[in-house]
Design a protein around this motif. Structure first.
Motif, short mmCIF file in Angstrom:
data_model
loop_
_atom_site.label_atom_id
_atom_site.label_comp_id
_atom_site.label_asym_id
_atom_site.label_seq_id
_atom_site.Cartn_x
_atom_site.Cartn_y
_atom_site.Cartn_z
N SER A 131 41.49 40.61 44.89
CA SER A 131 41.81 39.70 44.32
C SER A 131 43.18 39.65 43.94
O SER A 131 43.75 40.37 43.88
N ALA B 60 30.79 39.84 42.33
CA ALA B 60 29.96 40.45 42.18
C ALA B 60 28.98 40.05 41.78
O ALA B 60 27.74 40.36 42.35
N ASP C 179 37.61 37.01 41.58
CA ASP C 179 38.02 38.63 41.10
C ASP C 179 36.67 39.30 41.36
O ASP C 179 35.86 39.08 41.48
N LEU C 180 36.88 40.44 41.22
CA LEU C 180 35.67 41.81 41.33
C LEU C 180 34.10 40.60 40.33
O LEU C 180 33.77 40.57 40.90
N ARG C 181 34.64 40.22 38.84
CA ARG C 181 34.11 40.21 38.37
C ARG C 181 32.71 38.55 39.07
O ARG C 181 31.72 38.49 38.86
N ARG D 177 40.64 45.41 46.41
CA ARG D 177 39.94 46.59 46.17
C ARG D 177 38.21 46.63 47.95
O ARG D 177 38.71 45.75 48.13
N LEU E 176 33.22 46.63 45.49
CA LEU E 176 32.33 45.74 45.73
C LEU E 176 31.31 45.31 45.87
O LEU E 176 30.06 44.98 44.52
N ALA F 92 29.61 47.19 41.87
CA ALA F 92 29.78 46.12 40.93
C ALA F 92 28.05 45.06 41.38
O ALA F 92 27.47 45.39 40.67
#
Length: 94
Positions: free
Chosen positions: A2, A51, A46-48, A14, A19, A22
């Motif tokens: 990300s 996820a 991005d991770l948010r 990541r 992942l 999350a």
């Protein structure tokens, strides 16, 4: 992979386990399951966003609609749609 601050010049590695962890926390909190529909405004870079969007849809079997934040007409249309568009599909423009 990300990107920090959505900046392609700042990639962040990541591992898959990060992942999945999350996604698991999000799915447990939101109680999302197969056949449900996810509608997200978060970008999948991005991770948010991963996820709570694509990752959650793929793991849970829910359908996914990604909406650009400022596209109010597309958001209204998606919210009014009775039928899901299929597993982990993209709806909207970039």
């Amino acid at each position: 992979m990300s990107f920090a601050g959505r900046d392609p010049a700042r990639p962040v590695y990541r591992p898959g386990e990060a992942l999945l962890a999350a996604v698991a926390v999000h799915l447990a909190a939101a109680r999302i399951g197969p056949g449900e529909r996810l509608l997200t405004l978060l970008p999948p870079d991005d991770l948010r966003g991963l996820a709570t969007g694509l990752g959650a849809a793929l793991v849970s079997g829910a359908t996914l609609a990604c909406m650009p934040v400022l596209d109010a007409a597309a958001l209204r249309t998606a919210l009014g749609s009775a039928a899901p568009t299929g597993p982990a599909t993209f709806t909207g423009s970039t």
